[in-house]
Design a protein around this motif. Sequence first.
Motif, mmCIF file in Angstrom:
data_model
loop_
_atom_site.group_PDB
_atom_site.id
_atom_site.type_symbol
_atom_site.label_atom_id
_atom_site.label_comp_id
_atom_site.label_asym_id
_atom_site.label_seq_id
_atom_site.Cartn_x
_atom_site.Cartn_y
_atom_site.Cartn_z
ATOM 1 N N UNK A 118 -21.051 25.187 -28.470
ATOM 2 C CA UNK A 118 -20.807 24.231 -29.540
ATOM 3 C C UNK A 118 -19.562 24.566 -30.344
ATOM 4 N N UNK A 119 -19.136 25.828 -30.340
ATOM 5 C CA UNK A 119 -17.950 26.214 -31.097
ATOM 6 C C UNK A 119 -16.784 26.514 -30.161
ATOM 7 N N UNK A 120 -16.957 27.501 -29.288
ATOM 8 C CA UNK A 120 -15.861 27.940 -28.439
ATOM 9 C C UNK A 120 -15.314 26.858 -27.529
ATOM 10 N N UNK A 121 -16.186 26.198 -26.795
ATOM 11 C CA UNK A 121 -15.686 25.240 -25.807
ATOM 12 C C UNK A 121 -15.198 23.939 -26.441
ATOM 13 N N UNK A 122 -15.786 23.574 -27.572
ATOM 14 C CA UNK A 122 -15.245 22.422 -28.285
ATOM 15 C C UNK A 122 -13.838 22.726 -28.777
ATOM 16 N N UNK A 123 -13.643 23.942 -29.300
ATOM 17 C CA UNK A 123 -12.325 24.320 -29.794
ATOM 18 C C UNK A 123 -11.269 24.325 -28.705
ATOM 19 N N UNK A 124 -11.575 24.938 -27.567
ATOM 20 C CA UNK A 124 -10.597 24.985 -26.473
ATOM 21 C C UNK A 124 -10.364 23.600 -25.878
ATOM 22 N N UNK A 136 0.379 29.590 -22.960
ATOM 23 C CA UNK A 136 0.892 30.214 -24.168
ATOM 24 C C UNK A 136 -0.193 30.656 -25.139
ATOM 25 N N UNK A 137 -1.364 30.023 -25.097
ATOM 26 C CA UNK A 137 -2.422 30.334 -26.069
ATOM 27 C C UNK A 137 -3.697 30.815 -25.371
ATOM 28 N N UNK A 138 -4.277 29.971 -24.511
ATOM 29 C CA UNK A 138 -5.569 30.296 -23.923
ATOM 30 C C UNK A 138 -5.511 31.541 -23.048
ATOM 31 N N UNK A 139 -4.513 31.622 -22.187
ATOM 32 C CA UNK A 139 -4.433 32.758 -21.267
ATOM 33 C C UNK A 139 -4.274 34.083 -22.020
ATOM 34 N N UNK A 140 -3.311 34.201 -22.966
ATOM 35 C CA UNK A 140 -3.224 35.455 -23.730
ATOM 36 C C UNK A 140 -4.503 35.773 -24.496
ATOM 37 N N UNK A 141 -5.141 34.733 -25.061
ATOM 38 C CA UNK A 141 -6.399 34.973 -25.784
ATOM 39 C C UNK A 141 -7.447 35.584 -24.858
ATOM 40 N N UNK A 142 -7.607 35.008 -23.678
ATOM 41 C CA UNK A 142 -8.634 35.509 -22.770
ATOM 42 C C UNK A 142 -8.308 36.910 -22.273
ATOM 43 N N UNK A 143 -7.033 37.229 -22.132
ATOM 44 C CA UNK A 143 -6.664 38.591 -21.734
ATOM 45 C C UNK A 143 -6.988 39.578 -22.852
ATOM 46 N N UNK A 144 -6.565 39.264 -24.060
ATOM 47 C CA UNK A 144 -6.698 40.207 -25.170
ATOM 48 C C UNK A 144 -8.128 40.307 -25.680
ATOM 49 N N UNK A 145 -8.775 39.153 -25.899
ATOM 50 C CA UNK A 145 -10.070 39.158 -26.580
ATOM 51 C C UNK A 145 -11.271 39.090 -25.644
ATOM 52 N N UNK A 146 -11.120 38.545 -24.447
ATOM 53 C CA UNK A 146 -12.252 38.463 -23.530
ATOM 54 C C UNK A 146 -12.218 39.556 -22.463
ATOM 55 N N UNK A 147 -11.033 39.797 -21.891
ATOM 56 C CA UNK A 147 -10.934 40.819 -20.845
ATOM 57 C C UNK A 147 -10.869 42.227 -21.437
ATOM 58 N N UNK A 148 -9.896 42.464 -22.301
ATOM 59 C CA UNK A 148 -9.712 43.793 -22.893
ATOM 60 C C UNK A 148 -10.522 43.966 -24.174
#
Length: 474
Positions: free
Chosen positions: A234-240, A346-358
């Motif tokens: 309800x929050x994350x996927x709506x935002x993306x 520019x936004x989603x990919x770096x976010x997923x690397x920094x906050x989801x992967x690492x």
Amino acid sequence: MRQALEIGSLVAFAYFALLNTTYLVFTWVAWRDVTRYRRARSYAAVEEAFASPLTPPISVIVPAFNEEAGIVESVRSLLALRYPEFEVIVVNDGSTDRTLGKLSEAFELLPVRKALRNTIVTARVRAAYASRRHHELWVLDKENGGKADALNAGINAARYPYFCVLDSDAVLEEDALLHVAKPMLDDPELVAATGAIVRIVNGSRIDHGRVREAGLPKSWLATVQVVEYFRAFLVGRIGWSRMRSLLIISGAFGLFRRNLVEAAGGFSTRTITEDLELVVRLHGYLRARGEDYRIAFVPDPVAWTEAPEDLGTLRRQRSRWQKGLAETLWQHRRMASNPRYGPVGLVAFPYFVVFELLGPFVELLAYAIVIASAALGVLSFGFLLAFFAASVLVGFFLSLSALALEEFSFRRYVRSRELGRLLVAAIVENLGYRQLLALWRTLALVDLARGRRGWGDMPRRGLGYAAGEPSGGR
């Protein structure tokens, strides 16, 4: 040493502040979008779409491997969907239990000669079956090739221009297919794929393939996941989705334009999270062609699925997701910070690397640094309070906001004791549960670095259990 700890503590504070600021923005976007969605739904021409002969038909693809516990209930729920024209294709992916036998007995299957395209290469299909009682039901029996391979076989067999993928342990609400298809019906040239919310079925009452009464699991572990799913969907996927950078459509319930998926090569068998990888690849494929497109999230249509109720199953599930995330980001690393791919790169990919992967590793390291700094008297009491607020209290507020959004918008859980239980779960999620997941996800990356890609068994109780009765996971 003291200076290093101070710098490390400041970096740790900045990490949590940036992460939770992002989710605060997404929470604001989610409240606004869901409010608009609820108002617009009153005027949405859903019933007109159901009655219209122009509404495009959909192929529903269900991969199944050793799913005898719940496959019959799942298929029954699909056959009862409200949609003008659709077919259900169950792909038995070399099951070693009685999955095929259960389907044959329940739906009176007969062997048929079914034309299959060879657009996507798959493991050998041994036989095809049609139901004597339901003309829209097909079953493919194939050699085992994994979930992605089974989905590709279903795509090759699909007759219709759109296909919906479902987990075999999922139960859809009656109008779910109509609602998830609505963005495509409104703008078929623009929308490439849509996804919807997945809710946890443990503890709910199921009858004839339908969730008749939503209820919370008896297991606290599964209840915490209810809150976690609210926040994620309800929050994350709506935002993306609002940023046109949605990278995940859950394999439990997603709708795709078949011609685009075929052109992109189908589901990849080289990763253990084929749903994530396909959506990222679709972004890359469509961006590279310069096409205007949208991959959307719809907050209302629901797929209900089982959640793990024991730590071992939950750990295997989350380790699999983390390994699949790492594989996907590595395979598509060319998109990272690449302006060619717009906000995705520019936004989603770096976010997923920094906050989801690492992120899990950074989070554990942050806790260790701050605790060590506090023990050595490096940090002031005020800084410790600020760090606790940034790392825990804001997370608790975000979980409460997701709960409030659920109650305001859809209100599946109406009993006061259930709301109280969810409030406690929101606390547990941020004080203990999240930290445990961070540890497991970090260890998953270690396993991946050592060449251990395994999924592990995911035992299921099945969807026919009574309300409140524990299930085995998903």
